[in-house]
Design an enzyme around this catalytic site. Structure first.
Site, PDB file in Angstrom:
ATOM      1  N   ALA A 108       0.812  -1.230   0.000  1.00  9.02           N
ATOM      2  CA  ALA A 108       0.000   0.000   0.000  1.00  9.02           C
ATOM      3  C   ALA A 108       0.841   1.273   0.000  1.00  9.02           C
ATOM      4  CB  ALA A 108      -0.941  -0.006   1.197  1.00  9.02           C
ATOM      5  N   SER A 109       2.139   1.128  -0.234  1.00 12.36           N
ATOM      6  CA  SER A 109       2.996   2.324  -0.233  1.00 12.36           C
ATOM      7  C   SER A 109       2.871   3.112  -1.536  1.00 12.36           C
ATOM      8  CB  SER A 109       4.458   1.913  -0.019  1.00 12.36           C
ATOM      9  OG  SER A 109       4.828   0.886  -0.922  1.00 12.36           O
ATOM     10  N   ARG A 110       2.502   2.410  -2.618  1.00 15.02           N
ATOM     11  CA  ARG A 110       2.490   3.060  -3.944  1.00 15.02           C
ATOM     12  C   ARG A 110       1.312   2.526  -4.763  1.00 15.02           C
ATOM     13  NH1 ARG A 110       6.520   1.099  -6.903  1.00 15.02           N
ATOM     14  NH2 ARG A 110       7.247  -0.502  -5.474  1.00 15.02           N
ATOM     15  N   ASP A 151       7.730  -8.587   3.941  1.00 20.72           N
ATOM     16  CA  ASP A 151       7.721  -9.239   2.629  1.00 20.72           C
ATOM     17  C   ASP A 151       6.587 -10.258   2.672  1.00 20.72           C
ATOM     18  OD1 ASP A 151       8.010 -10.960   0.505  1.00 20.72           O
ATOM     19  OD2 ASP A 151      10.145 -11.358   0.839  1.00 20.72           O
ATOM     20  N   VAL A 152       5.530 -10.008   1.914  1.00 22.44           N
ATOM     21  CA  VAL A 152       4.322 -10.837   2.046  1.00 22.44           C
ATOM     22  C   VAL A 152       4.494 -12.258   1.506  1.00 22.44           C
ATOM     23  CG1 VAL A 152       2.633  -8.967   2.201  1.00 22.44           C
ATOM     24  CG2 VAL A 152       3.365  -9.786  -0.051  1.00 22.44           C
ATOM     25  N   ASN A 160      -2.950  -7.061  -2.295  1.00 23.36           N
ATOM     26  CA  ASN A 160      -2.646  -6.236  -3.475  1.00 23.36           C
ATOM     27  C   ASN A 160      -1.198  -6.326  -3.921  1.00 23.36           C
ATOM     28  OD1 ASN A 160      -2.891  -3.659  -5.281  1.00 23.36           O
ATOM     29  ND2 ASN A 160      -1.253  -3.207  -3.805  1.00 23.36           N
ATOM     30  N   SER A 191      -5.401  -9.756 -12.303  1.00 27.65           N
ATOM     31  CA  SER A 191      -5.081  -8.978 -13.507  1.00 27.65           C
ATOM     32  C   SER A 191      -5.792  -9.631 -14.682  1.00 27.65           C
ATOM     33  CB  SER A 191      -3.573  -9.000 -13.757  1.00 27.65           C
ATOM     34  OG  SER A 191      -3.286  -8.592 -15.085  1.00 27.65           O
ATOM     35  N   TYR A 222       3.653 -14.304 -14.272  1.00 25.19           N
ATOM     36  CA  TYR A 222       2.684 -13.337 -13.731  1.00 25.19           C
ATOM     37  C   TYR A 222       1.254 -13.823 -13.961  1.00 25.19           C
ATOM     38  CZ  TYR A 222       0.529  -8.690 -13.056  1.00 25.19           C
ATOM     39  OH  TYR A 222      -0.238  -7.625 -12.628  1.00 25.19           O
ATOM     40  N   LYS A 241      -1.645 -14.765 -11.261  1.00 24.44           N
ATOM     41  CA  LYS A 241      -2.914 -14.030 -11.216  1.00 24.44           C
ATOM     42  C   LYS A 241      -4.110 -14.950 -11.473  1.00 24.44           C
ATOM     43  CE  LYS A 241      -1.153 -10.039 -10.194  1.00 24.44           C
ATOM     44  NZ  LYS A 241      -1.380  -9.484  -8.857  1.00 24.44           N
ATOM     45  N   ILE A 271      -3.239   0.040 -15.697  1.00 21.31           N
ATOM     46  CA  ILE A 271      -3.436   1.154 -14.776  1.00 21.31           C
ATOM     47  C   ILE A 271      -2.131   1.944 -14.659  1.00 21.31           C
ATOM     48  CG2 ILE A 271      -4.226   1.792 -12.449  1.00 21.31           C
ATOM     49  CD1 ILE A 271      -6.286   0.105 -14.084  1.00 21.31           C
TER      50      ILE A 271
HETATM   51  P1  NAP Z   1       3.444  -0.863  -8.018  1.00 23.48           P
HETATM   52  O1  NAP Z   1       3.118   0.561  -8.318  1.00 23.48           O
HETATM   53  O2  NAP Z   1       4.700  -1.452  -8.544  1.00 23.48           O
HETATM   54  O3  NAP Z   1       3.357  -1.081  -6.419  1.00 23.48           O
HETATM   55  C1  NAP Z   1       3.587  -2.355  -5.894  1.00 23.48           C
HETATM   56  C2  NAP Z   1       3.347  -2.345  -4.418  1.00 23.48           C
HETATM   57  O4  NAP Z   1       3.576  -3.677  -3.927  1.00 23.48           O
HETATM   58  C3  NAP Z   1       4.288  -1.439  -3.666  1.00 23.48           C
HETATM   59  O5  NAP Z   1       3.583  -0.825  -2.604  1.00 23.48           O
HETATM   60  C4  NAP Z   1       5.341  -2.406  -3.130  1.00 23.48           C
HETATM   61  O6  NAP Z   1       5.916  -2.002  -1.904  1.00 23.48           O
HETATM   62  C5  NAP Z   1       4.519  -3.631  -2.881  1.00 23.48           C
HETATM   63  N1  NAP Z   1       5.312  -4.848  -2.822  1.00 23.48           N
HETATM   64  C6  NAP Z   1       6.077  -5.391  -3.802  1.00 23.48           C
HETATM   65  N2  NAP Z   1       6.651  -6.526  -3.366  1.00 23.48           N
HETATM   66  C7  NAP Z   1       6.238  -6.699  -2.081  1.00 23.48           C
HETATM   67  C8  NAP Z   1       6.482  -7.674  -1.091  1.00 23.48           C
HETATM   68  N3  NAP Z   1       7.268  -8.742  -1.314  1.00 23.48           N
HETATM   69  N4  NAP Z   1       5.892  -7.534   0.128  1.00 23.48           N
HETATM   70  C9  NAP Z   1       5.091  -6.457   0.376  1.00 23.48           C
HETATM   71  N5  NAP Z   1       4.822  -5.511  -0.518  1.00 23.48           N
HETATM   72  C10 NAP Z   1       5.392  -5.631  -1.739  1.00 23.48           C
HETATM   73  O7  NAP Z   1       2.290  -1.827  -8.559  1.00 23.48           O
HETATM   74  P2  NAP Z   1       0.748  -1.528  -8.921  1.00 23.48           P
HETATM   75  O8  NAP Z   1       0.675  -1.234 -10.361  1.00 23.48           O
HETATM   76  O9  NAP Z   1       0.161  -0.607  -7.933  1.00 23.48           O
HETATM   77  O10 NAP Z   1       0.142  -2.999  -8.702  1.00 23.48           O
HETATM   78  C11 NAP Z   1      -0.574  -3.377  -7.549  1.00 23.48           C
HETATM   79  C12 NAP Z   1      -1.247  -4.713  -7.822  1.00 23.48           C
HETATM   80  O11 NAP Z   1      -2.101  -4.573  -8.946  1.00 23.48           O
HETATM   81  C13 NAP Z   1      -0.271  -5.828  -8.167  1.00 23.48           C
HETATM   82  O12 NAP Z   1      -0.722  -7.052  -7.625  1.00 23.48           O
HETATM   83  C14 NAP Z   1      -0.333  -5.888  -9.678  1.00 23.48           C
HETATM   84  O13 NAP Z   1       0.016  -7.150 -10.170  1.00 23.48           O
HETATM   85  C15 NAP Z   1      -1.795  -5.565  -9.896  1.00 23.48           C
HETATM   86  N6  NAP Z   1      -2.083  -5.068 -11.237  1.00 23.48           N
HETATM   87  C16 NAP Z   1      -1.556  -3.895 -11.697  1.00 23.48           C
HETATM   88  C17 NAP Z   1      -1.875  -3.457 -12.973  1.00 23.48           C
HETATM   89  C18 NAP Z   1      -1.351  -2.186 -13.542  1.00 23.48           C
HETATM   90  O14 NAP Z   1      -1.612  -1.904 -14.726  1.00 23.48           O
HETATM   91  N7  NAP Z   1      -0.641  -1.356 -12.799  1.00 23.48           N
HETATM   92  C19 NAP Z   1      -2.711  -4.234 -13.779  1.00 23.48           C
HETATM   93  C20 NAP Z   1      -3.229  -5.417 -13.290  1.00 23.48           C
HETATM   94  C21 NAP Z   1      -2.923  -5.828 -12.016  1.00 23.48           C
HETATM   95  P3  NAP Z   1       7.388  -1.256  -1.862  1.00 23.48           P
HETATM   96  O15 NAP Z   1       7.123   0.087  -2.436  1.00 23.48           O
HETATM   97  O16 NAP Z   1       7.712  -1.206  -0.423  1.00 23.48           O
HETATM   98  O17 NAP Z   1       8.273  -2.090  -2.713  1.00 23.48           O
END
Ligand code: NAP
Length: 244
Positions: free
Chosen positions: A10-12, A60-61, A87, A139, A152, A156, A185
């Site tokens: 949830a940081s980003r 680390d989840v 998430n 996804s 991936y 998913k 997104i």
């Molecule tokens: P993102 O901007 O890269 O952010 C990923 C987040 O996951 C960050 O808060 C990160 O924390 C955290 N994270 C990564 N590895 C982790 C771990 N081992 N333990 C705990 N936290 C972890 O990604 P996003 O685009 O927001 O994606 C969020 C979710 O939506 C993901 O599951 C992704 O597969 C899914 N999704 C995204 C899209 C898209 O187009 N963006 C499309 C379909 C699905 P740190 O900052 O601390 O690393």
């Protein structure tokens, strides 16, 4: 009604938007992160400024011991987790012939094993309370497949099968288990794909544009709400008509 929510990653990006949305809907929120401590801290400050309680919790989840510690921290600080949003996710894209086992293991661990670990950790208290909401972020790659994303897409798709099974296991305990499947997104995850790819994807989507994290968060907010009390085992696609 005010609940305690835990949002992983949830940081980003999408997770950040989900945390802010759930806080706006009146919930206290645990903001999980793995590396971005400063960014997680800012999300916590925003939630507190909006009048809800929040903590940042590093874990680390994909790591069982870390997940156990995370749930202990959240329960001590906010109370038992009533709404879990799985998430956190990563990509390690590459064609199968060039995909090393590290790329496979890290994606399955962070994206899928994490969902097993966190859902199991949240479940006991939810069963006891006869109330719970589990929402996991999949996804459209997990539904349609995507070349270069076998790891991936497998993670998913696994989330969808997992969620349908658990929905059947715990439905009688008034716990719903659902999935949100975003398309493309605008976050850090997709930024690296480049402007040309983004333009092509936008053209392909029925709505003619990319999605915003807040638009995925709105779907999560709905599934966490009392309005979705009779919805379980479902996958809600939020992709602007990209995979039609
Ligand atoms: P993102 O901007 O890269 O952010 C990923 C987040 O996951 C960050 O808060 C990160 O924390 C955290 N994270 C990564 N590895 C982790 C771990 N081992 N333990 C705990 N936290 C972890 O990604 P996003 O685009 O927001 O994606 C969020 C979710 O939506 C993901 O599951 C992704 O597969 C899914 N999704 C995204 C899209 C898209 O187009 N963006 C499309 C379909 C699905 P740190 O900052 O601390 O690393």
């Amino acid at each position: 009604m005010s609940r305690v929510a835990l949002v992983t990653g949830a940081s980003r990006g999408i997770g950040r938007a989900v945390a802010l949305r759930l806080a706006a809907d009146g919930h206290d929120v645990a903001v999980n992160y793995s590396a971005s401590a400063d960014a997680a801290g800012i999300v916590v400050e925003e939630i507190r400024a909006a009048g809800r309680n929040a903590i940042a919790v590093r874990a680390d989840v994909g790591d069982a011991a870390a997940v156990t510690g995370m749930f202990e921290s959240v329960e001590n600080a906010l109370g038992r987790v009533e709404v879990l949003v799985n998430n956190a996710g990563i990509t390690r894209d590459g064609l199968l012939l060039r995909m090393g086992q590290d790329d496979w293991d890290s994606v399955i661990g962070t994206n899928l094993t994490s969902v097993y670990l966190c859902t199991r950790a949240a479940m006991r208290a939810m069963v006891r309370a006869r109330w719970g909401r589990i929402i996991s972020v999949s996804s459209i790659s997990g539904i349609s497949g995507n070349p270069g994303q076998a790891n991936y897409a497998a993670s998913k798709a696994g989330i969808i099968g997992f969620s349908k099974s658990i929905a059947r296991e715990v439905g009688s305990r008034n716990i719903t288990v659902n999935v949100v499947a975003p398309g493309f997104i605008e976050t850090d995850m997709t930024e690296g794909l480049g402007e040309e790819t983004a333009r092509m994807v936008a053209e392909q989507a029925a709505l003619g544009r990319l999605g915003r994290p807040e638009e995925v968060a709105a779907a999560v907010g709905y599934l966490a709400s009392d309005d979705a009390a009779y919805v379980t085992g479902q996958t809600l696609v939020v992709d602007g008509g990209l995979a039609l």
